[in-house]
Design a protein around this motif. Structure first.
Motif, short mmCIF file in Angstrom:
data_model
loop_
_atom_site.label_atom_id
_atom_site.label_comp_id
_atom_site.label_asym_id
_atom_site.label_seq_id
_atom_site.Cartn_x
_atom_site.Cartn_y
_atom_site.Cartn_z
N ALA A 187 0.83 -1.21 0.00
CA ALA A 187 0.00 0.00 0.00
C ALA A 187 0.86 1.25 0.00
CB ALA A 187 -0.93 -0.01 1.22
N LEU A 188 1.97 1.23 0.77
CA LEU A 188 2.85 2.40 0.84
C LEU A 188 3.48 2.71 -0.50
CD1 LEU A 188 4.56 4.51 2.46
CD2 LEU A 188 6.21 2.65 2.85
N ILE A 189 4.11 1.71 -1.10
CA ILE A 189 4.81 1.92 -2.37
C ILE A 189 3.80 2.28 -3.47
CG2 ILE A 189 6.20 0.81 -4.16
CD1 ILE A 189 7.50 -0.83 -1.89
N PHE A 190 2.66 1.59 -3.49
CA PHE A 190 1.64 1.90 -4.48
C PHE A 190 1.17 3.34 -4.35
CE2 PHE A 190 -2.85 2.24 -5.67
CZ PHE A 190 -2.81 1.78 -6.97
N ALA A 191 0.93 3.78 -3.10
CA ALA A 191 0.45 5.15 -2.87
C ALA A 191 1.47 6.17 -3.35
CB ALA A 191 0.15 5.35 -1.39
N ILE A 192 2.74 5.96 -3.00
CA ILE A 192 3.78 6.92 -3.37
C ILE A 192 3.93 6.99 -4.90
CG2 ILE A 192 6.28 7.33 -3.30
CD1 ILE A 192 6.20 6.22 -0.43
N VAL A 193 4.00 5.84 -5.52
CA VAL A 193 4.21 5.80 -6.98
C VAL A 193 2.99 6.39 -7.71
CG1 VAL A 193 4.51 4.31 -8.98
CG2 VAL A 193 5.82 3.88 -6.89
N ILE A 194 1.79 6.05 -7.26
CA ILE A 194 0.60 6.51 -7.99
C ILE A 194 0.43 8.02 -7.87
CG2 ILE A 194 -1.16 6.30 -6.18
CD1 ILE A 194 -1.49 5.15 -9.84
N VAL A 195 0.74 8.59 -6.71
CA VAL A 195 0.66 10.04 -6.56
C VAL A 195 1.69 10.71 -7.47
CG1 VAL A 195 0.93 12.00 -4.99
CG2 VAL A 195 -0.28 9.95 -4.23
N ALA A 196 2.91 10.16 -7.51
CA ALA A 196 3.94 10.73 -8.37
C ALA A 196 3.56 10.63 -9.85
CB ALA A 196 5.28 10.03 -8.12
N VAL A 197 2.95 9.52 -10.23
CA VAL A 197 2.51 9.35 -11.63
C VAL A 197 1.46 10.40 -11.98
CG1 VAL A 197 1.24 7.84 -13.19
CG2 VAL A 197 3.10 6.91 -11.79
N PHE A 198 0.52 10.65 -11.09
CA PHE A 198 -0.49 11.68 -11.35
C PHE A 198 0.15 13.06 -11.44
CE2 PHE A 198 -3.61 8.50 -10.67
CZ PHE A 198 -4.83 9.01 -11.12
N VAL A 199 1.17 13.31 -10.61
CA VAL A 199 1.89 14.59 -10.68
C VAL A 199 2.56 14.74 -12.04
CG1 VAL A 199 3.89 15.87 -9.80
CG2 VAL A 199 2.24 14.89 -8.21
N LEU A 200 3.26 13.69 -12.47
CA LEU A 200 3.97 13.74 -13.76
C LEU A 200 2.99 13.90 -14.92
CD1 LEU A 200 6.67 10.98 -13.13
CD2 LEU A 200 7.05 13.45 -13.32
N SER A 201 1.79 13.36 -14.77
CA SER A 201 0.79 13.50 -15.84
C SER A 201 0.31 14.94 -15.99
CB SER A 201 -0.40 12.59 -15.57
OG SER A 201 -1.16 13.05 -14.46
N GLN A 202 0.52 15.75 -14.94
CA GLN A 202 0.12 17.16 -14.98
C GLN A 202 1.24 18.08 -15.42
OE1 GLN A 202 -3.14 18.11 -14.04
NE2 GLN A 202 -3.46 15.89 -14.02
N ASN A 203 2.44 17.51 -15.68
CA ASN A 203 3.60 18.32 -16.01
C ASN A 203 4.36 17.70 -17.16
OD1 ASN A 203 3.95 20.36 -13.49
ND2 ASN A 203 3.20 18.39 -12.76
N SER A 204 5.07 18.53 -17.88
CA SER A 204 5.80 18.03 -19.05
C SER A 204 7.06 17.29 -18.67
CB SER A 204 6.15 19.20 -19.99
OG SER A 204 6.91 20.19 -19.30
N SER A 205 7.69 17.65 -17.54
CA SER A 205 8.94 16.99 -17.13
C SER A 205 9.23 17.29 -15.67
CB SER A 205 10.11 17.47 -17.99
OG SER A 205 10.40 18.84 -17.72
N VAL A 206 10.16 16.52 -15.11
CA VAL A 206 10.61 16.77 -13.73
C VAL A 206 11.32 18.11 -13.65
CG1 VAL A 206 12.14 15.94 -11.89
CG2 VAL A 206 10.79 14.30 -13.23
N THR A 207 12.03 18.47 -14.72
CA THR A 207 12.75 19.75 -14.74
C THR A 207 11.77 20.92 -14.55
OG1 THR A 207 14.39 18.82 -16.25
CG2 THR A 207 14.28 21.22 -16.08
N ASP A 208 10.63 20.85 -15.17
CA ASP A 208 9.63 21.91 -15.02
C ASP A 208 9.11 21.98 -13.58
OD1 ASP A 208 9.84 22.59 -17.65
OD2 ASP A 208 8.13 21.40 -18.30
N ILE A 209 8.92 20.83 -12.94
CA ILE A 209 8.44 20.80 -11.55
C ILE A 209 9.45 21.49 -10.64
CG2 ILE A 209 7.88 19.29 -9.61
CD1 ILE A 209 6.90 17.23 -11.67
#
Length: 493
Positions: A187-209
């Motif tokens: 549950a922990l790893i799934f939660a962390i990865v899924i939130v990060a994936v949703f963040v990346l879907s809202q941005n063009s790259s990590v550099t922009d974040i």
């Protein structure tokens, strides 16, 4: 409502595993150290389950949000440096533990140094600095569940966490945190990865974040001088004490062999792969969830999850956060019960030891509820100084491993001097220009031990655990194993 349902399903899966783990728990040895039979997979899951607590999902993103890159370097750095230390140190502690039929580190000190004062000093140190760990988990649990908007009151949140931890600890002992960690880690790893994936879907790259975070803060760099000194000194100091936490040592004693302990340490760094995802979420929160200050910064990860995830996934995040707290809470309660019944009290027979541990667990968790609800900030100072206390134990551990002519009473004096110095410096608010307060405290511990070695040396050098010489016959204790253990014979280090 959907979030509450998925949250409940995650907890029910954990409870089912916790009850299932009760199978085969008959003796005191089964209850405290799993019959000393844990294989590599179960031991690995148990140890990482206790290392990665609710501070991983709440504290780390919140710290990066508040303090930036310096916090990230410190948090990840001391864990990474701690792993190679554990690779060499933990199999030797296991070897000593098996030799002296130990469950706790004070057990090892008693068996090796034949010293009740050193055993009692180490046990009291562990208990005092472990007490606030429960409140830390409960406070983090309250922050997580309230922040995710599940509608639980602080009282309900604390009662849920303590009730489940109590069931785990009373029914199954150390097996419950081990088995439940399978659900918790997923549950922990799934939660962390899924939130990060949703963040990346809202941005063009990590550099922009990172660039957007840099526009509104200076959190992407570590300043020279005081901030850098504080980061580096704290990182090194806590890496030294990383494996001195008593619930980790008790977990190691559950292993079936020293080779198993070493094998788990090889794969421990794999869990660090979750931190890049947490960093992405933390830097995204800096620019998208502005205005969090003080204790509110702990909501950084939670706020991003609430803003981006569908409701059912919010429930999974809540379940993972809750289990992070509950697993460590159960392990801490079991450890304190063990320390008090075996090392603080004297003469508790084996047939009554498990009952004593259960009573102490219940009292410990009850006190934690009261402190969390009535005076939530009371334990703040002790939580901040936990490493100041536990790291002091590395000195007698090293003397145990390499052998010495230092008297056990001198080691006990070193522990007291180091702890008293660290706590005094912290309470008085002494500023050392950024240097971690634990460094001079550990230095005084070393000075006391060094002077004691020169002024009052022992007549004979104590045996070094690291040597390949044949082990002496184990000292009998309330939790026994055979004198001639074939597994011990294989594990000469």
């Amino acid at each position: 409502m959907t979030a509450v349902i998925t949250f409940a399903l995650v907890l029910l899966a954990a409870v089912a595993l916790g009850v299932y783990s009760r199978r085969g728990v008959k003796t005191t040895e089964d209850f405290l150290v799993g019959g000393r039979s844990f294989g590599a997979i179960l031991l690995f899951i148990l140890v990482v389950g206790e290392v990665y607590s609710i501070g991983t999902v709440i504290g780390f993103p919140g710290g990066v949000y508040a303090e930036g890159a310096g916090f990230a370097v410190w948090f990840m750095g001391y864990i990474l440096l701690g792993y190679p230390i554990g690779y060499f140190l933990l199999p030797l502690l296991f070897k000593a533990g098996r030799r002296y039929n130990a469950v706790t580190l004070p057990d090892v000190f008693r068996g090796h140094f034949k010293s009740r004062p050193l055993e009692l000093t180490a046990a009291l140190l562990c208990v005092v600095f472990l007490v606030p760990w429960a409140q830390l988990q409960l406070t983090g649990l309250t922050v997580a569940l309230n922040g995710l908007g599940l509608g639980f009151t602080p009282l309900a949140t604390v009662l849920i966490g303590v009730s489940i931890a109590l069931v785990f600890a009373l029914l199954s002992g150390i097996k419950a945190p081990a088995y439940v960690s399978f659900v918790k880690d997923f549950a922990l790893i799934f939660a962390i990865v899924i939130v990060a994936v949703f963040v990346l879907s809202q941005n063009s790259s990590v550099t922009d974040i990172v660039a957007r975070a840099d526009d509104v803060s200076s959190h992407t760099v570590i300043e020279h001088g005081r901030p850098l000194l504080h980061t580096v000194s704290t990182l090194i100091f806590q890496a030294v004490g990383f494996y001195m936490f008593p619930f980790i040592i008790q977990a190691i004693m559950s292993s079936k062999s020293g080779r198993t302990v070493r094998r788990t340490q090889i794969f421990m760094p794999l869990y660090m792969l979750m931190y890049p995802f947490l960093l992405i979420v933390a830097y995204y929160a800096i620019s998208t969830v502005p205005g969090l200050t003080g204790a509110q910064t702990n909501l950084a990860f939670i706020e991003v999850a609430r803003n981006l995830l569908p409701e059912w996934l919010v429930g999974v995040v809540a379940g993972g956060a809750a289990l992070c707290a509950i697993v460590v809470l159960a392990a801490s309660a079991l450890c304190i019960g063990t320390l008090v019944s075996r090392n603080v009290l004297v003469g508790v027979p084996e047939r009554r030891q498990k009952s004593f541990v259960r009573v102490i667990i219940a009292v410990y968790l009850l006190v934690s509820i009261v402190l969390t609800l009535v005076v939530p900030n009371l334990m703040g100072a002790l939580i901040n100084t936990s490493y100041y206390g536990f790291t002091q134990l590395i000195i007698p551990v090293l003397l145990l491993i390499f052998g010495s002519r230092v008297r056990a009473g001198v080691m006990a004096a070193g522990l007291v001097g180091g702890v008293a110095t660290a706590v005094s410096l912290y309470v008085l608010g002494v500023d050392l220009g950024g240097l971690s307060l634990g460094v001079p405290a550990l230095g005084l511990n070393i000075v006391i031990v060094g002077l004691g070695r020169l002024l009052w040396p022992k007549a004979e050098r104590s045996e070094a655990i690291w040597t390949r010489t044949k082990a002496a016959s184990p000292v009998r204790d309330t939790v026994g194993i055979p004198d001639q253990d074939p597994e011990l014979a294989k594990e000469r280090i």
